[in-house]
Design a protein around this motif. Structure first.
Motif, short mmCIF file in Angstrom:
data_model
loop_
_atom_site.label_atom_id
_atom_site.label_comp_id
_atom_site.label_asym_id
_atom_site.label_seq_id
_atom_site.Cartn_x
_atom_site.Cartn_y
_atom_site.Cartn_z
N ARG A 37 46.60 40.20 36.69
CA ARG A 37 45.79 39.64 37.78
C ARG A 37 46.52 39.82 39.12
O ARG A 37 45.92 40.25 40.11
CB ARG A 37 45.53 38.15 37.54
CG ARG A 37 44.67 37.52 38.62
CD ARG A 37 44.46 36.03 38.42
NE ARG A 37 43.91 35.70 37.13
CZ ARG A 37 44.51 34.90 36.23
NH1 ARG A 37 45.68 34.36 36.50
NH2 ARG A 37 43.94 34.63 35.09
N ASP B 70 38.91 44.43 31.76
CA ASP B 70 37.68 44.60 32.54
C ASP B 70 37.35 43.35 33.35
O ASP B 70 36.89 43.44 34.49
CB ASP B 70 36.51 44.96 31.63
CG ASP B 70 36.62 46.36 31.07
OD1 ASP B 70 37.40 47.17 31.62
OD2 ASP B 70 35.93 46.65 30.06
N LYS B 71 37.58 42.19 32.78
CA LYS B 71 37.31 40.92 33.49
C LYS B 71 38.16 40.81 34.75
O LYS B 71 37.65 40.50 35.83
CB LYS B 71 37.59 39.74 32.55
CG LYS B 71 37.44 38.40 33.20
CD LYS B 71 37.85 37.28 32.25
CE LYS B 71 37.90 35.95 32.96
NZ LYS B 71 38.45 34.90 32.11
N PHE B 72 39.45 41.08 34.63
CA PHE B 72 40.35 40.91 35.77
C PHE B 72 40.29 42.07 36.76
O PHE B 72 40.74 41.94 37.89
CB PHE B 72 41.79 40.69 35.30
CG PHE B 72 42.00 39.35 34.66
CD1 PHE B 72 41.89 38.18 35.41
CD2 PHE B 72 42.29 39.24 33.32
CE1 PHE B 72 42.07 36.95 34.84
CE2 PHE B 72 42.48 38.01 32.73
CZ PHE B 72 42.37 36.86 33.48
N ASP C 91 38.29 44.01 27.13
CA ASP C 91 37.42 43.04 27.78
C ASP C 91 38.19 42.15 28.75
O ASP C 91 37.68 41.79 29.80
CB ASP C 91 36.63 42.20 26.76
CG ASP C 91 37.52 41.39 25.84
OD1 ASP C 91 38.60 41.88 25.46
OD2 ASP C 91 37.12 40.26 25.48
N VAL C 92 39.43 41.83 28.44
CA VAL C 92 40.27 41.05 29.35
C VAL C 92 40.62 41.88 30.58
O VAL C 92 40.54 41.41 31.71
CB VAL C 92 41.56 40.55 28.64
CG1 VAL C 92 42.52 39.89 29.60
CG2 VAL C 92 41.21 39.61 27.49
N SER D 133 37.39 43.61 37.60
CA SER D 133 36.00 43.80 38.03
C SER D 133 35.86 43.88 39.55
O SER D 133 35.08 44.69 40.06
CB SER D 133 35.10 42.70 37.47
OG SER D 133 35.49 41.44 37.96
N THR D 134 36.60 43.09 40.30
CA THR D 134 36.50 43.13 41.76
C THR D 134 36.92 44.50 42.28
O THR D 134 36.21 45.11 43.09
CB THR D 134 37.35 42.02 42.41
OG1 THR D 134 36.90 40.76 41.93
CG2 THR D 134 37.25 42.07 43.92
#
Length: 176
Positions: free
Chosen positions: A42, A93-95, A90-91, A97-98
């Motif tokens: 992150r 991709d989540k972090f 998936d983790v 995404s911005t």
């Protein structure tokens, strides 16, 4: 994860309670490891975005740089995936995404960025902005439909059209 799989395979003949006792420290360790790596990821993506949108006056990107920026983003994602040995996709991709959502702005031509910026600013500020576009506030959230994000891309765009627009609209120097 690999260690827990090996332990499971080696202890198939053992009783359930002894297997759980042996797996507990490994599972806890893997959860902590995953959380720490996710926090580092992150921060890495936040740093990547900071360089792109608030990197200072020495930053300047051309349209040709967009491919290099996208390659850097892919490399950063792959670092945390680590050939399936890292975090789940998936983790990641989540972090990410911005960053994934704003990267297309760097390959968008300047005239289109200016038009998007004008339309979004007029939509937000209404008819009062027709005479002179107001300087959008800094939200700290990067989004391809947020005027400040578009303005940052224009500020760091290394071309004549962006410089002329910024000079004319906000009386900013041609080189920041």
């Amino acid at each position: 994860m690999l260690a827990s799989r090996r332990l499971l395979e080696s202890n198939r003949s053992s009783g359930t309670s002894s297997r759980i006792l042996q797996l507990s420290p490994i599972l806890i360790h893997e959860r902590v490891r995953t959380r720490i790596i996710a926090d580092i990821m992150r921060a890495s993506f936040d740093g990547f975005l900071f360089v792109l949108f608030a990197g200072g006056s020495l930053r300047a990107f051309s349209l040709l740089d967009s491919q290099i920026i996208e390659d850097d983003f892919k490399s950063l994602k792959n670092l945390f995936w680590a050939n399936v040995d890292g975090l789940p996709t998936d983790v990641i991709d989540k972090f990410s995404s911005t960053a994934r959502d704003v990267l297309p702005l760097f390959r968008t031509d300047t005239e289109s960025l200016i038009e998007q910026f004008r339309c979004l600013t007029l939509e937000i500020y209404g008819s009062s902005a027709k005479s002179r576009l107001p300087l959008p506030p800094t939200s700290g959230q990067w989004n391809p439909t947020e005027p400040n994000t578009l303005l940052r891309v224009l500020c760091y765009r290394n071309d004549e059209a962006a410089s002329k627009f910024l000079k004319k609209t906000y009386n900013l120097p041609k080189k920041l």
